[in-house]
Design a protein around this motif. Structure first.
Motif, PDB file in Angstrom:
ATOM      1  N   SER A   1       0.685  -1.396   0.174  1.00 15.21           N
ATOM      2  CA  SER A   1       0.167   0.160   0.011  1.00 15.21           C
ATOM      3  C   SER A   1       0.751   1.271   0.066  1.00 15.21           C
ATOM      4  O   SER A   1       0.348   2.333  -0.470  1.00 15.21           O
ATOM      5  CB  SER A   1      -1.020  -0.126   1.130  1.00 15.21           C
ATOM      6  OG  SER A   1      -0.254   0.134   2.585  1.00 15.21           O
TER       7      SER A   1
ATOM      8  N   SER B   1      -0.589  -7.974   4.984  1.00 15.80           N
ATOM      9  CA  SER B   1      -1.351  -7.631   6.282  1.00 15.80           C
ATOM     10  C   SER B   1      -1.170  -5.989   6.169  1.00 15.80           C
ATOM     11  O   SER B   1      -0.244  -5.550   5.425  1.00 15.80           O
ATOM     12  CB  SER B   1      -0.579  -8.043   7.359  1.00 15.80           C
ATOM     13  OG  SER B   1       0.508  -7.749   7.765  1.00 15.80           O
ATOM     14  N   PRO B   2      -2.337  -5.245   6.755  1.00 19.22           N
ATOM     15  CA  PRO B   2      -1.888  -3.686   6.713  1.00 19.22           C
ATOM     16  C   PRO B   2      -0.933  -3.214   7.281  1.00 19.22           C
ATOM     17  O   PRO B   2      -0.368  -2.237   6.835  1.00 19.22           O
ATOM     18  CB  PRO B   2      -3.429  -3.359   7.424  1.00 19.22           C
ATOM     19  CG  PRO B   2      -4.260  -4.417   7.345  1.00 19.22           C
ATOM     20  CD  PRO B   2      -3.585  -5.495   7.233  1.00 19.22           C
ATOM     21  N   ASP B   3      -0.133  -3.659   8.291  1.00 15.11           N
ATOM     22  CA  ASP B   3       1.010  -3.306   8.844  1.00 15.11           C
ATOM     23  C   ASP B   3       2.171  -3.742   7.932  1.00 15.11           C
ATOM     24  O   ASP B   3       3.418  -3.490   8.506  1.00 15.11           O
ATOM     25  CB  ASP B   3       1.228  -3.679  10.215  1.00 15.11           C
ATOM     26  CG  ASP B   3       1.172  -5.183  10.676  1.00 15.11           C
ATOM     27  OD1 ASP B   3       1.198  -6.023   9.597  1.00 15.11           O
ATOM     28  OD2 ASP B   3       1.027  -5.561  11.597  1.00 15.11           O
ATOM     29  N   ARG B   4       2.045  -4.471   7.087  1.00 11.43           N
ATOM     30  CA  ARG B   4       2.991  -4.987   6.158  1.00 11.43           C
ATOM     31  C   ARG B   4       4.037  -5.997   6.704  1.00 11.43           C
ATOM     32  O   ARG B   4       5.149  -6.240   6.170  1.00 11.43           O
ATOM     33  CB  ARG B   4       3.738  -3.757   5.323  1.00 11.43           C
ATOM     34  CG  ARG B   4       2.834  -2.877   4.389  1.00 11.43           C
ATOM     35  CD  ARG B   4       3.900  -2.074   3.794  1.00 11.43           C
ATOM     36  NE  ARG B   4       4.400  -0.875   4.767  1.00 11.43           N
ATOM     37  CZ  ARG B   4       3.675   0.055   5.399  1.00 11.43           C
ATOM     38  NH1 ARG B   4       2.497   0.345   5.188  1.00 11.43           N
ATOM     39  NH2 ARG B   4       4.491   0.806   6.259  1.00 11.43           N
TER      40      ARG B   4
ATOM     41  N   THR C   1      -9.291  -4.414   7.040  1.00 10.52           N
ATOM     42  CA  THR C   1      -8.483  -3.480   7.326  1.00 10.52           C
ATOM     43  C   THR C   1      -7.701  -3.316   8.662  1.00 10.52           C
ATOM     44  O   THR C   1      -6.512  -2.853   8.665  1.00 10.52           O
ATOM     45  CB  THR C   1      -9.531  -2.256   7.167  1.00 10.52           C
ATOM     46  OG1 THR C   1     -10.225  -2.169   5.989  1.00 10.52           O
ATOM     47  CG2 THR C   1      -8.498  -0.946   7.160  1.00 10.52           C
ATOM     48  N   ASP C   2      -8.287  -3.919   9.515  1.00 13.95           N
ATOM     49  CA  ASP C   2      -7.612  -4.140  10.788  1.00 13.95           C
ATOM     50  C   ASP C   2      -6.601  -5.143  11.126  1.00 13.95           C
ATOM     51  O   ASP C   2      -6.068  -5.056  11.972  1.00 13.95           O
ATOM     52  CB  ASP C   2      -8.838  -4.149  12.004  1.00 13.95           C
ATOM     53  CG  ASP C   2      -9.553  -5.358  11.766  1.00 13.95           C
ATOM     54  OD1 ASP C   2      -9.140  -6.421  11.101  1.00 13.95           O
ATOM     55  OD2 ASP C   2     -10.472  -5.308  12.683  1.00 13.95           O
ATOM     56  N   GLY C   3      -6.720  -6.116  10.007  1.00 14.16           N
ATOM     57  CA  GLY C   3      -5.487  -7.205  10.115  1.00 14.16           C
ATOM     58  C   GLY C   3      -6.086  -8.370  10.977  1.00 14.16           C
ATOM     59  O   GLY C   3      -5.217  -9.201  11.177  1.00 14.16           O
TER      60      GLY C   3
ATOM     61  N   ASP D   1     -12.773   0.766   3.659  1.00 17.78           N
ATOM     62  CA  ASP D   1     -12.089   0.410   4.897  1.00 17.78           C
ATOM     63  C   ASP D   1     -12.704  -0.047   5.726  1.00 17.78           C
ATOM     64  O   ASP D   1     -12.176  -0.407   6.813  1.00 17.78           O
ATOM     65  CB  ASP D   1     -11.034   1.828   5.136  1.00 17.78           C
ATOM     66  CG  ASP D   1     -10.171   1.989   4.186  1.00 17.78           C
ATOM     67  OD1 ASP D   1      -9.495   1.227   3.314  1.00 17.78           O
ATOM     68  OD2 ASP D   1      -9.547   3.226   4.284  1.00 17.78           O
TER      69      ASP D   1
ATOM     70  N   SER E   1     -14.602  -2.806   6.003  1.00 14.96           N
ATOM     71  CA  SER E   1     -14.497  -3.914   5.762  1.00 14.96           C
ATOM     72  C   SER E   1     -15.779  -4.572   6.122  1.00 14.96           C
ATOM     73  O   SER E   1     -16.151  -5.966   6.546  1.00 14.96           O
ATOM     74  CB  SER E   1     -13.404  -4.636   6.807  1.00 14.96           C
ATOM     75  OG  SER E   1     -12.207  -4.206   6.628  1.00 14.96           O
TER      76      SER E   1
END
Length: 492
Positions: free
Chosen positions: A113, A157-160, A215-217, A258, A260
């Motif tokens: 992202s 994941s959103p935090d990569r 979005t929250d993983g 976002d 979800s």
């Protein structure tokens, strides 16, 4: 294990509106989405008025910069639309340059992202993660576990921090991509955690075609050829929702925005029936070839909150604009359609099946089908020109930051990347170099860089500016139809 796979068919009827030829087909688009696309990608009214007294004339980059320096608009800066307009003049069409050259088909190419990482997925049990900020250096080389045929999809994941990967099996694996282990061999040098999506009621092994993080993983959602959508709670370590969504392979599932809460799903959904005249004569029934919309707050009903009708064959991919309203779908009827969630209906309208049969995995699209239109088409616009054959080819909106999502781009089985103008439907660019099918492509979220992955084994990048001194630049004549050491491919 019993493997389940259906033959896919198109759909049309005597009731359908038939255009004489595609060449004569007039592109039409909903006024609202056309206006929104232009609003985010063309000079603001204030900028245009300060430069040309409001006249709708092309504005050069030099004119924009000089106007900003003299503060003619009174804002002292560019608006986001002004920036997008300037950047749209520099599309990533130069090159290509080689990112990687593998001995198996490249199925997936996806930027993170923030654009710092590029993920490449290959048929030979391989996933590679490249550092886009360090000259495409391989940051992690992953050898997958329990891979059935190919990597079908990946999700970061959103935090990569974690990568989820799927294949034609009911298991998704998760691997840490931010640790110091460069060579990641499943359960040898590093643990690849297995998430099981099968159920005791499943009478056969199924494959997963699509996987997405919430979005929250905290959750994973998958689409599979068990005709269902599954939601996996990573904290509880179990499948919490199993939606029997379609009557055919669920090729793609994605979130609307976002929150979800809202899901889009696309499927083959082309039922076969036996003709009264000849028991061996199968014809397609396209009455359920729809995009389905699911609200997770209402999943207990096991029914979608709405459907959108218009495609005539199986849907291969869906990409959301991210605003909770608009999204696009790629389809085996050789078209991309643009949709508005607010125009969905609660029921599907049937149309009479057509009297021809085809299979996209090894046949060309029937010429007579190119002139057909669904009689109850709810889409806002249809984009034609690319080819969707042999594999689940993907399409996307161009980035908001650099283009205002003015474009739609897609891979194609004719070895090209197509870039369409959302407002006009025109093919503004056609990137040619690959020697085989382009299944996936990804546009950097901030920079004018586009990466394409092809069955020729190449992962290549396209740029807005040319650097002929770069030794990784690929010249004409280096193309090939298949990777080195090629073996016959199963189709996904």
């Amino acid at each position: 294990m019993r493997w389940k796979r259906k033959t896919h068919h198109g759909g049309s009827s005597q009731q359908e509106q038939i255009s004489p030829t595609l060449a004569d087909e007039v592109f039409a688009i909903d006024d609202e989405v056309s206006h929104l696309s232009k609003l985010k990608s063309e000079p603001s009214q204030r900028t245009r008025a300060s430069l040309y007294a409001g006249k709708k004339r092309p504005i050069s980059t030099f004119k924009l910069l000089s106007g900003r320096e003299s503060n003619r608009s009174g804002m002292g800066r560019f608006s986001s639309a002004d920036c997008c307009y300037a950047l749209r003049k520099h599309l990533p069409v130069k090159g290509p340059w080689c990112v990687d050259d593998m001995d198996s088909e490249a199925y997936i190419s996806q930027f993170s992202s923030d654009g710092s990482l590029l993920i490449g997925g290959f048929r030979g049990s391989h996933i590679r993660i490249y550092n886009a900020e360090k000259k495409w250096k391989i940051q992690k080389d992953i050898t997958c576990k329990r891979l059935r045929w190919t990597v079908s999809d990946v999700a970061l994941s959103p935090d990569r921090r974690y990568l989820a990967y799927s294949s034609l099996s009911p298991t998704v694996h998760i691997v840490n991509v931010q640790n110091d282990i460069r060579e990641s061999h499943a359960n040898i040098t590093e643990l690849h955690e297995a998430l099981e999506f099968s159920d005791e009621d499943d009478g056969y092994s199924f494959g997963i075609f699509s996987v997405k993080f919430s979005t929250d993983g905290r959750e994973l959602v998958v689409g599979n050829n068990n005709e269902s959508i599954c939601i996996y709670d990573l904290g509880a370590n179990k499948v919490t929702e199993r939606i029997h969504a379609h009557v055919a392979d669920v090729n793609v599932v994605t979130f609307a925005d976002d929150t979800s809460d809202v899901l889009y799903s696309g499927s083959d959904d082309s039922l076969c029936k036996i003709s009264e005249n000849n028991p061996s004569d199968l014809v397609a029934n396209p009455k359920v070839v729809v995009v389905e919309v699911w609200d997770r707050r209402c999943l207990r009903r096991q029914k979608p909150v709405g459907v959108l009708t218009g495609h005539l064959d199986g849907i291969t991919f869906i990409d959301s604009r991210g605003d909770g309203h608009y999204f696009i779908s790629n389809c085996k009827d050789q078209s991309i359609k643009l949709w508005d969630l607010r125009k969905m209906s609660s029921t599907t309208k049937e149309c009479t099946p057509k009297a021809y049969e085809w299979d996209y995995r090894w046949m060309t699209y029937p010429s007579e089908a190119r002139y057909l239109k669904h009689p109850y088409d709810q889409s806002l616009a249809t984009f034609r020109g690319h080819s969707v054959l042999r594999t689940l080819i993907r399409c996307y909106f161009s980035p908001m930051h650099s283009t205002g999502q003015r474009y739609i781009y897609t891979g194609s089985s004719d070895q090209c990347v197509y870039i369409y103008d959302v407002a006009t439907g025109e093919v503004v660019e056609k990137l040619r170099w690959h020697g085989s099918i382009i299944r996936d492509c990804s546009w950097h979220p901030y920079l004018p860089t586009l990466v394409s992955s092809s069955w020729d084994g190449y992962l290549v990048r396209w740029e807005a500016t040319e650097d002929e001194k770069d030794p990784s630049m690929l010249r004409t004549g280096k193309q090939r139809m298949h990777p080195e050491g090629y073996t016959m491919s199963f189709v996904l």
